[in-house]
Design a protein around this motif. Structure first.
Motif, mmCIF file in Angstrom:
data_model
loop_
_atom_site.group_PDB
_atom_site.id
_atom_site.type_symbol
_atom_site.label_atom_id
_atom_site.label_comp_id
_atom_site.label_asym_id
_atom_site.label_seq_id
_atom_site.Cartn_x
_atom_site.Cartn_y
_atom_site.Cartn_z
ATOM 1 N N SER A 1 -4.111 3.687 6.022
ATOM 2 C CA SER A 1 -3.431 2.425 6.331
ATOM 3 C C SER A 1 -2.454 2.603 7.485
ATOM 4 N N GLN B 1 -7.243 0.303 -0.454
ATOM 5 C CA GLN B 1 -6.077 1.187 -0.441
ATOM 6 C C GLN B 1 -4.857 0.511 -1.055
ATOM 7 N N ASN C 1 -5.692 0.227 -5.187
ATOM 8 C CA ASN C 1 -5.867 1.446 -5.978
ATOM 9 C C ASN C 1 -4.683 1.761 -6.887
ATOM 10 N N ASP D 1 -4.830 7.183 1.091
ATOM 11 C CA ASP D 1 -4.701 5.732 1.260
ATOM 12 C C ASP D 1 -3.537 5.386 2.189
ATOM 13 N N ASN E 1 1.340 3.543 -3.445
ATOM 14 C CA ASN E 1 0.779 4.895 -3.464
ATOM 15 C C ASN E 1 1.860 5.973 -3.508
ATOM 16 N N PHE F 1 -14.318 0.421 -3.463
ATOM 17 C CA PHE F 1 -14.438 1.115 -2.180
ATOM 18 C C PHE F 1 -15.847 0.979 -1.612
ATOM 19 N N SER G 1 -4.075 8.944 -3.224
ATOM 20 C CA SER G 1 -2.973 8.070 -2.823
ATOM 21 C C SER G 1 -2.442 8.451 -1.446
ATOM 22 N N GLU H 1 -11.557 9.869 1.676
ATOM 23 C CA GLU H 1 -11.486 9.026 0.485
ATOM 24 C C GLU H 1 -12.821 9.022 -0.254
ATOM 25 N N THR I 1 0.823 -1.213 0.000
ATOM 26 C CA THR I 1 0.000 0.000 0.000
ATOM 27 C C THR I 1 0.853 1.257 0.000
#
Length: 311
Positions: free
Chosen positions: A74, A283, A286, A70, A42, A251, A67, A111, A38
Motif C-alpha cells: 500500500s 490489504q 485483511n 500489506d 496491519n 486476494f 501484515s 503476498e 490499512t
C-alpha cells in the motif's frame, strides 16, 4: 511526434482514476482513508502478536509477515497518488516508475507466496497435529519467508530489467494511479512479444504454484475435517483456517477480477478500479478478517489497546 527511446524518457504521467477536478477531493479522501485504515490495522496486528507471548506461533508469525507486506504494498502505491492529487502534479520519473513497478511486483508476489505458506501451516496443524511443532519449527518458518522473498524479488527484477528494453513514444500518459507493468508495455513503441510472453509464462508459474499449493492444502484439510466424528470437532478444526480462507478468496478473487476486466473491456477507468480492488482493498480488509473471526487475536488487541484481556 518524434519517437524517443527509453534513454531520453524523463518520466510519465499517472492519469489516475479521473481528471475531473470536482472529483479529485473525493478520490483523495477515499485513498487517504483506505491507506490509514490499512496501515493502522496491519500495524495493530503486528503489535498485538509481538506483545502477546501466547501468539508466538508459526501461524501468527506468518500473519505478521502478511501484515507487513500489506503495509509495504500500500505504501508503494497510495502515497504517490495522494501527493499527485494534492499538488496537481501527475508526473513520475522514469526511475521512479520502474522502482514502483518493481516493488509492486515484489510485495504482490510475496503476498501470494505467504498465503500459500499459511495454507501449508494450516494443513500441517489439522492433518498432522501431533507433529506440528516438529515440522513447523522456527527455522523452517524463517526459511519459508526468506524463500518467498528471494523468489518474488528475482521475479520482480526480471520483469523490471526487461522493461528497460522498451522504447516509448509520446504522449507518455499511463491511464493508472501507479506504474503497472501491462500498462507500461501497452504504452511502449517496442515489440511487446517478449515482454508479454514473459508475463504470461513467469506470472503463470509464480501465481499458479502458490494457488496450486493452497488448493492442495485445503483439499487435504477438508478431507481431514470430514473424518472428524463430532460436529463440534469439525467446526473447531475449520474455524482455525476460516480467516485464512476468506483472505485467500478475497486476494485471488480480486486478482482474477482484474484479469477478466482487462480481457473483456478496453475501458481504462474500469481497469484502474479493478486494479484498486486488487492492490488496495484486500490489504485494508485483511486485519478486520483476522481480528473479527479470531478470539485469540481479539483478546490480544483488547489487551494492547485497553490493557484488559478478553475473558
Amino acid at each position: 511526434m518524434e519517437t524517443t527511446n527509453q534513454t531520453a524518457v524523463s518520466g510519465f504521467l499517472l492519469l489516475g482514476l479521473t481528471d475531473d477536478p470536482a472529483l479529485q477531493p473525493l478520490v483523495f479522501s477515499l485513498f487517504l482513508s483506505m491507506y490509514l485504515v490499512t496501515v493502522l490495522g496491519n500495524l495493530l496486528i503486528i503489535l498485538a502478536v509481538s506483545s502477546d507471548s501466547h501468539l508466538h506461533t508459526p501461524m501468527y508469525f506468518f500473519l505478521c509477515n502478511l501484515s507487513f507486506t500489506d503495509v509495504c504494498i500500500s505504501s508503494t502505491t497510495i502515497p504517490k497518488t495522494l501527493v499527485s492529487i494534492q499538488t496537481q502534479d501527475q508526473s513520475i520519473s522514469y526511475a521512479g516508475c520502474l522502482s514502483q513497478l518493481c516493488f509492486v511486483l515484489i510485495f504482490g508476489g510475496l503476498e501470494s507466496c505467504l498465503l500459500a505458506v499459511m495454507a501449508y501451516d494450516r494443513y500441517v496443524a489439522i492433518c498432522h497435529p501431533l507433529r506440528y511443532t516438529v515440522i513447523m519449527n522456527p527455522r523452517l518458518c524463517v526459511l519459508l519467508v526468506l524463500l518467498c522473498l528471494l523468489t518474488t524479488t528475482a521475479n520482480a527484477l526480471l520483469h523490471s530489467l526487461m522493461a528497460l528494453r522498451l522504447s516509448f513514444c509520446g504522449p507518455l500518459g499511463l491511464p493508472h494511479f501507479f506504474c503497472e507493468l501491462t500498462q507500461l508495455i501497452n504504452l511502449s513503441c517496442s515489440d511487446p512479444l517478449v515482454n508479454n510472453l514473459l508475463i504470461y509464462s513467469v506470472t503463470s508459474l509464480f501465481a499458479g504454484v502458490p494457488l496450486s499449493g493452497i488448493i492442495f492444502s485445503y483439499t487435504q484439510i477438508v478431507s481431514s475435517i470430514l473424518r472428524i466424528p463430532s460436529v463440534g470437532g469439525r467446526w473447531k478444526a475449520f474455524s482455525t483456517c476460516g480467516s485464512h480462507l476468506l483472505v485467500v478468496t478475497l486476494f485471488y478473487g480480486t486478482a482474477f477480477g482484474v484479469y477478466m476486466s482487462s480481457a473483456v473491456t478496453d475501458s481504462s477507468v474500469k481497469n484502474v478500479v479493478a486494479s484498486m480492488m486488487y492492490i488496495v482493498v484486500p490489504q485494508m480488509l485483511n486485519p478486520f478478517i483476522y481480528s473479527l473471526r479470531n478470539r485469540e487475536m481479539k483478546g490480544a488487541l483488547r489487551h494492547l489497546i485497553t490493557g484488559v484481556p478478553l475473558l
